[in-house]
Design a protein around this motif. Sequence first.
Motif, mmCIF file in Angstrom:
data_model
loop_
_atom_site.group_PDB
_atom_site.id
_atom_site.type_symbol
_atom_site.label_atom_id
_atom_site.label_comp_id
_atom_site.label_asym_id
_atom_site.label_seq_id
_atom_site.Cartn_x
_atom_site.Cartn_y
_atom_site.Cartn_z
ATOM 1 N N ASN A 206 -0.127 1.338 -3.776
ATOM 2 C CA ASN A 206 0.722 2.449 -3.329
ATOM 3 C C ASN A 206 0.823 2.534 -1.805
ATOM 4 O O ASN A 206 1.304 3.515 -1.269
ATOM 5 C CB ASN A 206 0.174 3.772 -3.883
ATOM 6 C CG ASN A 206 -1.289 3.960 -3.530
ATOM 7 O OD1 ASN A 206 -1.891 3.075 -2.924
ATOM 8 N ND2 ASN A 206 -1.842 5.102 -3.885
ATOM 9 N N ARG A 207 0.314 1.528 -1.100
ATOM 10 C CA ARG A 207 0.419 1.532 0.362
ATOM 11 C C ARG A 207 0.376 0.083 0.856
ATOM 12 O O ARG A 207 -0.124 -0.797 0.145
ATOM 13 C CB ARG A 207 -0.713 2.344 0.993
ATOM 14 C CG ARG A 207 -2.090 1.802 0.715
ATOM 15 C CD ARG A 207 -3.168 2.677 1.342
ATOM 16 N NE ARG A 207 -4.494 2.372 0.854
ATOM 17 C CZ ARG A 207 -5.302 1.451 1.335
ATOM 18 N NH1 ARG A 207 -4.904 0.700 2.338
ATOM 19 N NH2 ARG A 207 -6.503 1.251 0.835
ATOM 20 N N HIS A 235 2.596 -5.986 -6.333
ATOM 21 C CA HIS A 235 2.170 -5.369 -5.068
ATOM 22 C C HIS A 235 3.159 -5.729 -3.955
ATOM 23 O O HIS A 235 2.861 -6.579 -3.096
ATOM 24 C CB HIS A 235 0.765 -5.862 -4.694
ATOM 25 C CG HIS A 235 -0.338 -5.298 -5.528
ATOM 26 N ND1 HIS A 235 -0.424 -5.475 -6.884
ATOM 27 C CD2 HIS A 235 -1.425 -4.543 -5.185
ATOM 28 C CE1 HIS A 235 -1.508 -4.866 -7.343
ATOM 29 N NE2 HIS A 235 -2.133 -4.298 -6.337
ATOM 30 N N PRO A 236 4.341 -5.078 -3.926
ATOM 31 C CA PRO A 236 5.380 -5.489 -2.957
ATOM 32 C C PRO A 236 4.981 -5.274 -1.501
ATOM 33 O O PRO A 236 5.577 -5.876 -0.607
ATOM 34 C CB PRO A 236 6.582 -4.613 -3.339
ATOM 35 C CG PRO A 236 6.015 -3.482 -4.142
ATOM 36 C CD PRO A 236 4.779 -3.975 -4.788
ATOM 37 N N ASP A 237 3.964 -4.435 -1.245
ATOM 38 C CA ASP A 237 3.570 -4.173 0.145
ATOM 39 C C ASP A 237 2.339 -4.970 0.578
ATOM 40 O O ASP A 237 1.681 -4.638 1.568
ATOM 41 C CB ASP A 237 3.293 -2.674 0.329
ATOM 42 C CG ASP A 237 4.556 -1.860 0.143
ATOM 43 O OD1 ASP A 237 5.627 -2.347 0.556
ATOM 44 O OD2 ASP A 237 4.482 -0.768 -0.436
ATOM 45 N N CYS A 315 -6.705 -6.632 9.003
ATOM 46 C CA CYS A 315 -6.880 -6.827 7.554
ATOM 47 C C CYS A 315 -7.651 -5.654 6.948
ATOM 48 O O CYS A 315 -8.642 -5.190 7.516
ATOM 49 C CB CYS A 315 -7.645 -8.121 7.275
ATOM 50 S SG CYS A 315 -6.828 -9.583 7.908
ATOM 51 N N ASP A 316 -7.200 -5.215 5.769
ATOM 52 C CA ASP A 316 -7.948 -4.167 5.045
ATOM 53 C C ASP A 316 -9.075 -4.788 4.230
ATOM 54 O O ASP A 316 -10.122 -4.178 4.033
ATOM 55 C CB ASP A 316 -6.996 -3.422 4.097
ATOM 56 C CG ASP A 316 -5.811 -2.849 4.836
ATOM 57 O OD1 ASP A 316 -5.996 -1.824 5.520
ATOM 58 O OD2 ASP A 316 -4.712 -3.455 4.777
ATOM 59 N N TYR A 317 -8.829 -5.989 3.706
ATOM 60 C CA TYR A 317 -9.812 -6.690 2.881
ATOM 61 C C TYR A 317 -9.977 -8.113 3.413
ATOM 62 O O TYR A 317 -9.044 -8.655 4.008
ATOM 63 C CB TYR A 317 -9.358 -6.784 1.421
ATOM 64 C CG TYR A 317 -9.242 -5.458 0.722
ATOM 65 C CD1 TYR A 317 -10.301 -4.941 -0.012
ATOM 66 C CD2 TYR A 317 -8.063 -4.726 0.791
ATOM 67 C CE1 TYR A 317 -10.197 -3.721 -0.651
ATOM 68 C CE2 TYR A 317 -7.946 -3.501 0.144
ATOM 69 C CZ TYR A 317 -9.011 -3.004 -0.572
ATOM 70 O OH TYR A 317 -8.907 -1.804 -1.207
#
Length: 409
Positions: A206-207, A235-237, A315-317
């Motif tokens: 969702n983000r 996951h388009p984003d 990077c988030d992950y």
Amino acid sequence: MHNPRPRLASEQVSAIVVGAGAAGIAVVGNLLELLHPDSVVLWVDPNFQGGRISASYREVPSNTRAKLFVEYALAVEAFKEIAEKTPKPNGISALQELEPEETCPLEHAANSLLTLTSGLSKHPRVRISYATVADPQWSSASSSWNMRIDENGGTVNYVEAPIVVYCTGSTPTVSPLPAAMLSQPMNLDLDIALRPTNLRVQLPRNRPICVGVIGASHSAILVLMNLVQLRVNSHPDLSVRWFTRRKNLRYAVDKGDWILFDNTGLKGISAQFARDQLEGDKISEGPISEIITQVLCAGGPDKEIAAYTQELPACDYLVQAVGYTRNPLPGIHDSLRFNHETGRFMENMANNPVPGLFGAGIAFPERVVDRAGNVEMSVGFIKFMRFLKRVMPAWVKEYNDSKADDLYD
Ligand SMILES: Cc1cc2nc3c(=O)[nH]c(=O)nc-3n(C[C@H](O)[C@H](O)[C@H](O)COP(=O)(O)OP(=O)(O)OC[C@H]3O[C@@H](n4cnc5c(N)ncnc54)[C@H](O)[C@@H]3O)c2cc1C
């Protein structure tokens, strides 16, 4: 490891095999063929579920052709009997139905391991223990190892055997990141990233999120493939930053009667994806460039740290696909060295073989030199099997000779 006070053993067996993955299964099969017919093998694992291939990599496409899994599954007499006697379809017969020259999902290889495990566990000369091992102690008096067996239920036993083989596997390596970074991405376990169904639920949709991937091996390329699929399907984003030391990827090359980079080169689906999507201008100008940004980290440790420090905070992950580290061996001294030619443990300083102590599998592979002079660790079901067939007669000879001597005493 050398015991000042002898411990009482509740049981004596001919060999203890630690671990029930592809390597442990191969060792048990070979021991049944090589040891005296009155010998008993104790086989120890907390799960007996086919090791890591079955637990974590069922969804992963193999890098091996199906026929090599079949060759492994029928490589010794005990395996052939299991294949014949287990009602069909079973894990081995299903493998035989596959196109032999093609790769396959590792689920098929995993199911054959489960069929073999089930068959071996019913063998009259195999005793299985759902347990972990610890604290081996050598007794010169009995020329045996005394091993602590911690059963899953909490019971502790001590068992003696002249032969102990560690097939305890390895776990994805996670290296520390540069300390100077302002923010660190969350570690995303390689085993999760290799499994599309897990990855889909693990990553928020969702983000906008960015996933960093470090590495250029088979595992790293499979993770990139999974992330691209996720972006396309759900996951388009999602975006990806790919940290690699290699501008030129390494592929296994079939040379007719040998394979260049057999153990370190890309093969099968990962090689196809890399050729189609990641090579040359495709990574910077092709459609994939909308999803993956390549960050080249070549040029030595300082350049690598600089690239990480600059690019990783976006990077988030982060998935680290940078190799595998041996699982701990409780009670085995770090000073022991593994000899990758003989499968024996050695006393490091004296360089003497430690009596009766051996290893196999991804944690203790054979070292091979190919015809172009490249040195590689030889990892894979059939490679473990061929290595064991070469070295195990020497492991077992000393024990069989001493049994023969006993008969004449
Ligand atoms: C992503 C990936 C893909 C691969 N694809 C292929 C492929 O296509 N073809 C191929 O041939 N090979 C492949 N391999 C290589 C190899 O076949 C696998 O890594 C295989 O799982 C190695 O088997 P193993 O028995 O050495 O270790 P594992 O499968 O890890 O088994 C180790 C076992 O030891 C047990 N254990 C650990 N510590 C103890 C203890 N103290 N006491 C008791 N038990 C213990 C564990 O519970 C486990 O069951 C792949 C590897 C990876 C990582």
